[in-house]
Design an enzyme around this catalytic site. Structure first.
Site, PDB file in Angstrom:
ATOM      1  N   THR A 122       0.869  -1.184   0.000  1.00 40.56           N
ATOM      2  CA  THR A 122       0.000   0.000   0.000  1.00 40.56           C
ATOM      3  C   THR A 122       0.900   1.226   0.000  1.00 40.56           C
ATOM      4  O   THR A 122       1.657   1.441   0.948  1.00 40.56           O
ATOM      5  CB  THR A 122      -0.894  -0.015   1.255  1.00 40.56           C
ATOM      6  OG1 THR A 122      -1.616  -1.245   1.256  1.00 40.56           O
ATOM      7  CG2 THR A 122      -1.863   1.163   1.261  1.00 40.56           C
ATOM      8  N   GLU A 152      -3.414  -4.991  -2.612  1.00 41.25           N
ATOM      9  CA  GLU A 152      -3.933  -6.220  -2.006  1.00 41.25           C
ATOM     10  C   GLU A 152      -5.035  -5.869  -1.004  1.00 41.25           C
ATOM     11  O   GLU A 152      -4.899  -4.908  -0.253  1.00 41.25           O
ATOM     12  CB  GLU A 152      -2.780  -6.977  -1.321  1.00 41.25           C
ATOM     13  CG  GLU A 152      -3.191  -8.280  -0.681  1.00 41.25           C
ATOM     14  CD  GLU A 152      -3.954  -9.180  -1.640  1.00 41.25           C
ATOM     15  OE1 GLU A 152      -3.417  -9.539  -2.703  1.00 41.25           O
ATOM     16  OE2 GLU A 152      -5.112  -9.534  -1.331  1.00 41.25           O
ATOM     17  N   GLU A 156      -5.905 -10.202   7.291  1.00 43.04           N
ATOM     18  CA  GLU A 156      -5.157 -11.156   8.111  1.00 43.04           C
ATOM     19  C   GLU A 156      -6.161 -12.046   8.828  1.00 43.04           C
ATOM     20  O   GLU A 156      -7.223 -11.599   9.243  1.00 43.04           O
ATOM     21  CB  GLU A 156      -4.293 -10.414   9.139  1.00 43.04           C
ATOM     22  CG  GLU A 156      -3.062  -9.816   8.500  1.00 43.04           C
ATOM     23  CD  GLU A 156      -2.240  -8.994   9.460  1.00 43.04           C
ATOM     24  OE1 GLU A 156      -2.295  -9.234  10.678  1.00 43.04           O
ATOM     25  OE2 GLU A 156      -1.535  -8.097   8.978  1.00 43.04           O
ATOM     26  N   LYS A 205      -6.927   1.672  -3.124  1.00 47.13           N
ATOM     27  CA  LYS A 205      -6.554   0.951  -1.897  1.00 47.13           C
ATOM     28  C   LYS A 205      -6.753   1.832  -0.663  1.00 47.13           C
ATOM     29  O   LYS A 205      -7.378   1.431   0.320  1.00 47.13           O
ATOM     30  CB  LYS A 205      -5.096   0.471  -2.001  1.00 47.13           C
ATOM     31  CG  LYS A 205      -4.555  -0.159  -0.736  1.00 47.13           C
ATOM     32  CD  LYS A 205      -5.297  -1.423  -0.339  1.00 47.13           C
ATOM     33  CE  LYS A 205      -4.891  -1.874   1.045  1.00 47.13           C
ATOM     34  NZ  LYS A 205      -5.645  -3.035   1.504  1.00 47.13           N
ATOM     35  N   GLY A 258      -7.507  -1.207  14.828  1.00 46.42           N
ATOM     36  CA  GLY A 258      -6.058  -1.201  15.036  1.00 46.42           C
ATOM     37  C   GLY A 258      -5.455  -2.045  13.933  1.00 46.42           C
ATOM     38  O   GLY A 258      -6.048  -2.174  12.861  1.00 46.42           O
ATOM     39  N   CYS A 261      -2.784  -2.146   9.183  1.00 47.97           N
ATOM     40  CA  CYS A 261      -3.186  -1.375   7.996  1.00 47.97           C
ATOM     41  C   CYS A 261      -3.977  -0.115   8.292  1.00 47.97           C
ATOM     42  O   CYS A 261      -3.561   0.978   7.915  1.00 47.97           O
ATOM     43  CB  CYS A 261      -3.974  -2.276   7.045  1.00 47.97           C
ATOM     44  SG  CYS A 261      -2.924  -3.534   6.295  1.00 47.97           S
ATOM     45  N   LYS A 264      -2.162   3.071   9.943  1.00 49.21           N
ATOM     46  CA  LYS A 264      -1.145   3.713   9.103  1.00 49.21           C
ATOM     47  C   LYS A 264      -1.747   4.240   7.804  1.00 49.21           C
ATOM     48  O   LYS A 264      -1.326   5.277   7.299  1.00 49.21           O
ATOM     49  CB  LYS A 264       0.024   2.756   8.835  1.00 49.21           C
ATOM     50  CG  LYS A 264      -0.221   1.724   7.766  1.00 49.21           C
ATOM     51  CD  LYS A 264       1.031   0.917   7.464  1.00 49.21           C
ATOM     52  CE  LYS A 264       0.753  -0.186   6.449  1.00 49.21           C
ATOM     53  NZ  LYS A 264       0.371   0.279   5.130  1.00 49.21           N
ATOM     54  N   LYS A 321      -7.091  -8.432  16.079  1.00 53.10           N
ATOM     55  CA  LYS A 321      -8.347  -9.108  15.759  1.00 53.10           C
ATOM     56  C   LYS A 321      -8.107 -10.610  15.867  1.00 53.10           C
ATOM     57  O   LYS A 321      -6.954 -11.043  15.952  1.00 53.10           O
ATOM     58  CB  LYS A 321      -8.852  -8.707  14.385  1.00 53.10           C
ATOM     59  CG  LYS A 321      -7.993  -9.180  13.231  1.00 53.10           C
ATOM     60  CD  LYS A 321      -8.700  -8.852  11.944  1.00 53.10           C
ATOM     61  CE  LYS A 321      -7.951  -9.423  10.766  1.00 53.10           C
ATOM     62  NZ  LYS A 321      -8.644  -9.228   9.517  1.00 53.10           N
TER      63      LYS A 321
END
Ligand code: NAD
Length: 439
Positions: A122, A152, A156, A205, A258, A261, A264, A321
């Site tokens: 990203t 992408e 996760e 993205k 949180g 990804c 940020k 998560k």
């Protein structure tokens, strides 16, 4: 069958490499760490991702997947190189592109035949053009290349499934022919494919991640209103989410977003917008609501315990998560630090993230079981909604605590049942519970 090189063996790189090999290609993954490469050859993965170990092992044994620390080995026969290196936050919230720069420079220095450089990381809008400049500067004259942005969208915890079943494939390039060649790699997935220009692909993205973060901040704000007016956010989310225009996903109120990804990427897009003269008011509010959400949980817990000084607080779950060991920007980190700053002793349990958590949460006591976390605690906070926490013997937990205070920060328990077991129960946004008690 195509020859593919993948740079990076993290959550995106390893899933991409293993899945492209599973689709019948020959893939070599490059990373700088010798031990990681050697372990991967033995089937030992640097990350936890459900189902990935088996795919890595199977494709390595079939000779379709290999690992190296040398760029020349990875690029030797490659027609495509996928760049999947990290783009963490810099000090001003900007995306740190040092890994992308390093990878692009290495690729350029080893470029000996025509190559399509596919960027999966990203990256800020315009990075594709900039990567093309790096390659042009460092490569041998006359060797042709093209840059394609292929962001992408995997999550996760379900990375393999998401890679193999994407909602869409986004490809952006100044070369339509190069984008179409990359699209061919994905043909077996039969996914909707959007071919556009480089900058638009990069923006898709960021816009997608920021929208999802916005949805979570929105429902958290609604949860706070629910508490104030006596409504139940779970029912509100069900009612809203049944509307096809809204949809049920990302409407779970909780501790806030949180992970590696959203934090940020929201920060990076706000930074990109601001540096281009735009005024990212919504993104700023989305971040502020998220930060406040953690502080709200702390202050509600403080109300219940009076003070944290001398108290023991147990945390159930630490990863950002369920189904991942990723601790990057996990809400548990800030929560644990805030509790400790106010004098609490924190003890915690997570099914898979404890190894990573130990490196960050130095003074937390890590327990072997969820029951041990509750033992002698003055409050228990459900931080991550791992499935195994849904079936715990809550009676045993209530009895083992010094004070049976349960803060369900992911709303997985039934408030009435928990109260019947003797817990002082609080959820998020559960203002209505049928008997006038605060939720
Ligand atoms: P990660 O930190 O798990 O993995 C990064 C990998 O790159 C590591 O293996 C690291 O060793 C390697 N690396 C760094 N510099 C390198 C270099 N010069 N040469 C070779 N290898 C190098 O990161 P990640 O979570 O896989 O994310 C990668 C990118 O994908 C980021 O831009 C991220 O925002 C994006 N992304 C992540 C997810 C996710 O769920 N994690 C989903 C979509 C997109």
């Amino acid at each position: 069958m195509k020859n593919i090189c993948v740079i990076g063996v993290g959550y995106v790189g390893l899933v991409t490499g293993a899945c492209l090999a599973d689709l019948g290609n020959r893939v070599v993954c490059v990373n700088q760490n010798k031990e990681k490469a050697a372990n991967l050859k033995k089937g030992i993965l640097p990350i936890f991702e459900p189902g990935l170990e088996e795919i890595v092992r199977r494709n390595y044994e079939a000779g379709r997947l290999d690992f190296t620390t040398f760029y020349d080995e990875g690029l030797k026969d490659a027609e495509f190189v996928f760049v999947a290196v990290g783009t963490p936050s810099g000090s001003e919230g900007e995306a740190d592109l040092s890994h992308v720069t390093a990878a692009a420079t290495e690729v350029a220095q080893h470029l000996a035949h025509p190559l399509i450089i596919v960027n999966k990381s990203t990256v800020p809008i315009g990075t594709g053009d900039w990567v093309a400049d790096i390659i042009t500067t460092h490569k041998v004259k006359g060797v042709e290349f093209a840059v394609v942005s292929n962001p992408e969208f995997l999550r996760e915890g379900s990375g393999v499934h998401d890679f193999m079943n994407p909602d869409r494939i986004v490809l952006g390039s100044t070369s339509r022919a190069a984008a179409e060649k990359v699209a061919e790699l994905y043909t077996p997935l039969q996914a909707t494919t959007i071919i556009t220009d480089l900058r638009t692909a990069e923006m898709i993205k960021y816009a997608s991640n920021c929208f999802l973060a916005t949805k979570i901040s929105f429902i958290n704000e609604m949860a706070n209103v629910c508490e104030a007016v006596g409504a139940d956010v779970l029912e509100v989310a069900r009612g809203m989410g049944s509307d096809k225009r809204i949809g049920p996903a990302f409407l779970s109120a909780g501790l806030g977003w949180g992970g590696s990804c959203f934090p940020k990427d929201v920060k990076a897009l706000a930074h990109i917008a601001a540096t281009h003269g735009a005024h990212p008011q919504m993104l700023r509010a989305v971040m502020e609501i998220n930060y406040d959400q953690r502080k709200r949980v702390l202050s509600k817990l403080r109300e219940l315990l009076g003070t944290f000084r001398g108290k023991t607080v147990g945390l159930l779950g630490l990863s950002f998560k369920p189904n991942t060991d990723d601790m990057r920007d996990a809400p548990s980190i800030e929560l644990a630090h805030m509790l400790e700053n106010e004098g609490a002793h924190v003890q915690a349990y997570d099914p898979v993230a404890t190894g990573n958590a130990r490196k960050i949460l130095k003074s937390v006591t890590f327990c072997e079981t969820p029951y041990a976390v509750a033992e002698g605690a003055d409050a228990l906070v459900l931080v991550t909604e791992w499935n195994e926490f849904k079936q715990l013997d809550m009676q045993r937990i209530a009895r083992s605590m010094r004070q049976p205070v349960l803060f369900d920060a992911r709303n997985i328990y039934d408030p009435a049942k928990m109260r019947a077991l003797g817990f002082t129960y609080r959820g998020i946004g559960r203002g209505y519970n049928g008997n006038g008690q605060p939720g």
